[in-house]
Motif scaffolding. Structure first.
Motif, PDB file in Angstrom:
ATOM      1  N   GLN A  15       0.815  -1.201   0.000  1.00  0.00           N
ATOM      2  CA  GLN A  15       0.000   0.000   0.000  1.00  0.00           C
ATOM      3  C   GLN A  15       0.857   1.262   0.000  1.00  0.00           C
ATOM      4  O   GLN A  15       0.431   2.303  -0.489  1.00  0.00           O
ATOM      5  N   ALA A  16       2.050   1.188   0.562  1.00  0.00           N
ATOM      6  CA  ALA A  16       2.905   2.367   0.611  1.00  0.00           C
ATOM      7  C   ALA A  16       3.587   2.642  -0.724  1.00  0.00           C
ATOM      8  O   ALA A  16       4.088   3.725  -0.954  1.00  0.00           O
ATOM      9  N   ARG A  48       6.898   8.541  -1.095  1.00  0.00           N
ATOM     10  CA  ARG A  48       7.854   8.895  -0.047  1.00  0.00           C
ATOM     11  C   ARG A  48       8.432   7.669   0.656  1.00  0.00           C
ATOM     12  O   ARG A  48       9.218   7.811   1.592  1.00  0.00           O
ATOM     13  N   GLN A  49       8.025   6.486   0.223  1.00  0.00           N
ATOM     14  CA  GLN A  49       8.527   5.264   0.850  1.00  0.00           C
ATOM     15  C   GLN A  49       8.835   4.219  -0.219  1.00  0.00           C
ATOM     16  O   GLN A  49       8.120   4.113  -1.210  1.00  0.00           O
ATOM     17  N   GLY A  50       9.886   3.445   0.014  1.00  0.00           N
ATOM     18  CA  GLY A  50      10.171   2.277  -0.816  1.00  0.00           C
ATOM     19  C   GLY A  50      10.839   2.599  -2.132  1.00  0.00           C
ATOM     20  O   GLY A  50      10.400   3.478  -2.877  1.00  0.00           O
ATOM     21  N   THR A  51      11.897   1.877  -2.436  1.00  0.00           N
ATOM     22  CA  THR A  51      12.566   1.996  -3.729  1.00  0.00           C
ATOM     23  C   THR A  51      11.839   1.135  -4.762  1.00  0.00           C
ATOM     24  O   THR A  51      11.406   0.021  -4.460  1.00  0.00           O
ATOM     25  N   GLY A  98      12.754  10.209  -6.299  1.00  0.00           N
ATOM     26  CA  GLY A  98      13.826  10.200  -7.279  1.00  0.00           C
ATOM     27  C   GLY A  98      13.296  10.253  -8.707  1.00  0.00           C
ATOM     28  O   GLY A  98      12.097  10.094  -8.963  1.00  0.00           O
ATOM     29  N   SER A  99      14.190  10.444  -9.663  1.00  0.00           N
ATOM     30  CA  SER A  99      13.809  10.492 -11.078  1.00  0.00           C
ATOM     31  C   SER A  99      14.941   9.928 -11.931  1.00  0.00           C
ATOM     32  O   SER A  99      16.092   9.852 -11.493  1.00  0.00           O
ATOM     33  N   GLN A 100      14.591   9.541 -13.149  1.00  0.00           N
ATOM     34  CA  GLN A 100      15.553   8.944 -14.075  1.00  0.00           C
ATOM     35  C   GLN A 100      15.172   9.350 -15.496  1.00  0.00           C
ATOM     36  O   GLN A 100      14.000   9.262 -15.888  1.00  0.00           O
ATOM     37  N   GLU A 101      16.141   9.798 -16.276  1.00  0.00           N
ATOM     38  CA  GLU A 101      15.906  10.074 -17.683  1.00  0.00           C
ATOM     39  C   GLU A 101      16.106   8.798 -18.494  1.00  0.00           C
ATOM     40  O   GLU A 101      17.103   8.087 -18.308  1.00  0.00           O
ATOM     41  N   VAL A 102      15.145   8.520 -19.375  1.00  0.00           N
ATOM     42  CA  VAL A 102      15.262   7.397 -20.306  1.00  0.00           C
ATOM     43  C   VAL A 102      15.289   7.984 -21.713  1.00  0.00           C
ATOM     44  O   VAL A 102      14.391   8.751 -22.095  1.00  0.00           O
ATOM     45  N   ARG A 103      16.291   7.624 -22.456  1.00  0.00           N
ATOM     46  CA  ARG A 103      16.476   8.175 -23.803  1.00  0.00           C
ATOM     47  C   ARG A 103      16.144   7.103 -24.847  1.00  0.00           C
ATOM     48  O   ARG A 103      16.516   5.942 -24.695  1.00  0.00           O
TER      49      ARG A 103
END
Length: 260
Positions: A15-16, A48-51, A98-103
């Motif tokens: 749920q988180a 705000r929780q968990g990768t 977090g964020s990630q660029e995908v090209r």
């Protein structure tokens, strides 16, 4: 076609956890045969929780007669764009906030015929470490969000026509709606919007409603759902649908309905 595509959201033990966000939700390129273009998509973790572990997948999509999407394996139809796409990275971890660029790069073959080609880049996310379920069975919680890619190659002809209209009374939790049957007669994708007027047998305006923006794929014949403000009482009606696809001219069609 939906501009932000989401599939299979399951929340059992996580749920988180949340799915990822994708920006922009779609891209349109105009390229000549043999041309190429590169785009960057920003994938973010708003929770705000968990990768989250994110995998990048390709899919094709067509439209069913009722207007809903039909997802297919990459390369499943002649206008598939997925064979022209290369992406990096194909998998990554996103920490909270977090964020990630995908090209990705689109490479159009020199022999490509004129018209629109399309495909979907799906970002499938779930907990970085799956939680074990009962009796050693792993529970996978995955969410998919899509970025739609359109490429106009060469000379693109955008045209279409309204073939008819039918009335859909309220069903379950769904409200009443008109279903405008539309045929895309060109070789290019259309983004349709507009309005619908409903008049009774005397010519009195009963309802006027907006047509939600909808994508129409080349060669498709499908329904455009148009929500009504309230159900239509039994009687005979004349429906005028006017659709705008960004050109100088509009697409109009008139139909007669009988509601019993």
């Amino acid at each position: 076609m939906r501009t932000l595509l989401a599939l299979g959201l399951l929340l059992s033990l996580a749920q988180a956890q949340t799915g990822v966000g994708v920006s922009p939700p779609r891209s349109l390129f105009s390229l000549a045969p043999g041309g190429s273009a590169t785009q960057t998509v920003l994938v973010d973790h708003p929770g705000r929780q968990g990768t989250l572990r994110v995998s990048v997948l390709l899919s094709d999509v067509l439209l069913k007669p009722d207007g809903s999407p039909l997802y297919l394996e990459p390369g499943s139809h002649p206008r598939s764009l997925t064979r022209w796409l290369s992406l990096s990275p194909l998998e990554f971890l996103l920490p909270p906030q977090g964020s990630q660029e995908v090209r990705y790069t689109v490479q159009v073959p020199p022999e490509a015929k004129d018209g629109t080609y399309w495909g979907i880049v799906f970002f499938e996310s779930g907990p970085a470490q799956e939680r074990p379920g009962g009796q050693g069975v792993g529970i996978r919680v995955r969410t998919r969000v899509g970025h739609v890619v359109y490429v106009d190659v060469g000379q693109v002809n955008r045209s279409g026509r309204i073939q008819g209209v039918r009335y859909q009374p309220p069903v379950g939790r769904g409200g009443p709606e008109l279903r405008v049957v539309f045929q895309n007669t060109g070789n290019g994708v259309l983004r349709l919007s507009g309005k619908v007027e409903v008049r009774d047998a005397s010519g009195k305006l009963v309802q006027q409603v907006a047509v939600p923006e909808t994508a129409s794929l080349p060669g498709a014949t499908h329904e455009l759902p148009v929500p009504l403000k309230e159900p239509l009482p039994p009687g005979r009606y004349v429906v005028l649908a006017v659709l705008d696809y960004g050109a100088a001219s509009l697409i109009a069609g008139e139909a007669r309905l009988e509601v019993r």
